[in-house]
Design a protein around this motif. Structure first.
Motif, mmCIF file in Angstrom:
data_model
loop_
_atom_site.group_PDB
_atom_site.id
_atom_site.type_symbol
_atom_site.label_atom_id
_atom_site.label_comp_id
_atom_site.label_asym_id
_atom_site.label_seq_id
_atom_site.Cartn_x
_atom_site.Cartn_y
_atom_site.Cartn_z
ATOM 1 N N UNK A 170 2.239 -3.316 6.472
ATOM 2 C CA UNK A 170 1.936 -2.909 7.850
ATOM 3 C C UNK A 170 0.436 -2.752 8.048
ATOM 4 N N UNK A 171 -0.217 -2.032 7.138
ATOM 5 C CA UNK A 171 -1.645 -1.762 7.260
ATOM 6 C C UNK A 171 -2.448 -3.070 7.321
ATOM 7 N N UNK A 172 -2.184 -3.963 6.375
ATOM 8 C CA UNK A 172 -2.939 -5.220 6.319
ATOM 9 C C UNK A 172 -2.601 -6.122 7.500
ATOM 10 N N UNK A 173 -1.312 -6.247 7.806
ATOM 11 C CA UNK A 173 -0.892 -7.148 8.877
ATOM 12 C C UNK A 173 -1.403 -6.732 10.239
ATOM 13 N N UNK B 172 -0.298 4.501 10.163
ATOM 14 C CA UNK B 172 -0.320 4.520 8.691
ATOM 15 C C UNK B 172 -0.070 5.932 8.175
ATOM 16 N N UNK B 173 -0.751 6.915 8.759
ATOM 17 C CA UNK B 173 -0.556 8.298 8.354
ATOM 18 C C UNK B 173 0.859 8.777 8.638
ATOM 19 N N UNK C 32 -0.852 -14.931 12.431
ATOM 20 C CA UNK C 32 -1.630 -14.504 11.266
ATOM 21 C C UNK C 32 -1.224 -13.103 10.795
ATOM 22 N N UNK C 33 -1.083 -12.175 11.743
ATOM 23 C CA UNK C 33 -0.756 -10.799 11.381
ATOM 24 C C UNK C 33 0.597 -10.674 10.722
ATOM 25 N N UNK C 34 1.632 -11.249 11.353
ATOM 26 C CA UNK C 34 2.967 -11.202 10.771
ATOM 27 C C UNK C 34 3.028 -12.040 9.492
#
Length: 248
Positions: free
Chosen positions: A141-144, A95-96, A174-176
């Protein structure tokens, strides 16, 4: 385990027992995760390719879809081998890195070019990403990834560590799914017709899950190798699953 020289059947341990411990290959896995994440967004995101499929015909697709799902495969490996807490640390690192990449791209593209440098237009086409799309990509990206890691960690406990394929594929669904549900509406709703947003969302989500299925044998090989080398099989029985920390 960790510093042990013995390579054999990994020991099943609770995640709390390896808190703060050192693993041989964790740093390499984190580096691979962040590298693939950044390169799939920088190199793959800007190009639309097409493939001629039997019966269906020519279908356009974002080139990044070939490599971005590998970050989810590595996320599965990180959670399966090292536990949720270390996977969480990798997600925050990614994320960073994505935030810095977006900032650096904006600064470099915005700088006035030298009078004899003629590549500004091409540079803007490649690196001048639309802020809305960048924001949607980072949030998705962060949430998935966190959903992917959480589902896999919980399923590992529920299945007692058996049937790895069920949790790698299940967590990816679920993630994607969360990734796609966030990214495409945030990035394109109001720009594309709603039906097209839904169509691309479902198509790309399906392709990403299929990639996970295809790569399942590779996942088994990598997971097996790392567990034997590290000597442990980490279970998140009493892990704090909040995403808002980086402590391991």
């Amino acid at each position: 385990m960790m510093d042990s020289q013995h390579i054999g059947k990994p020991e099943q341990v609770d995640a709390r027992t390896v808190t703060g411990g050192h693993f041989r290959y964790f740093d390499f896995m984190m580096a691979a995760f962040v590298t693939i994440l950044l390169l799939s967004n920088v190199i793959g995101a800007g190009k639309v390719a097409e493939v001629d499929l039997p019966v269906i015909g020519v279908q356009p697709f974002g080139a990044g879809i070939l490599f971005f799902p590998i970050s989810y495969v590595l996320g599965d490996v990180l959670t399966e081998v090292y536990g949720y807490a270390r996977a969480r640390r990798c997600i925050w690192a990614g994320f960073g890195a994505m935030l810095f990449m977006a900032f650096m791209s904006w600064v470099v593209v915005a700088m006035p070019p030298a009078h004899d440098w003629t590549n500004q237009a091409a540079y803007e086409a490649v690196f001048g990403q639309v802020p809305r799309i960048v924001f949607a990509s980072i949030v998705a990206f962060w949430a998935g990834e966190f959903v992917n890691s959480y589902v896999l960690a919980r399923m590992k406990v529920w299945t007692g560590g058996r049937m790895l394929w069920t949790r790698t594929i299940g967590s990816t669904i679920f993630g994607e799914g969360v990734d796609s549900l966030i990214f495409y509406p945030l990035a394109f709703l109001g720009v594309w017709e709603p039906w097209l947003v839904v169509q691309v969302l479902v198509t790309n989500w399906t392709l990403k899950v299929m990639w996970e299925v295809v790569l399942t044998p590779v996942t088994y090989i990598v997971v097996g190798f790392l567990k034997r080398r590290e000597g442990v099989d980490v279970f998140d029985n009493d892990t704090n699953f909040t995403p808002f920390r980086t402590q391991v």
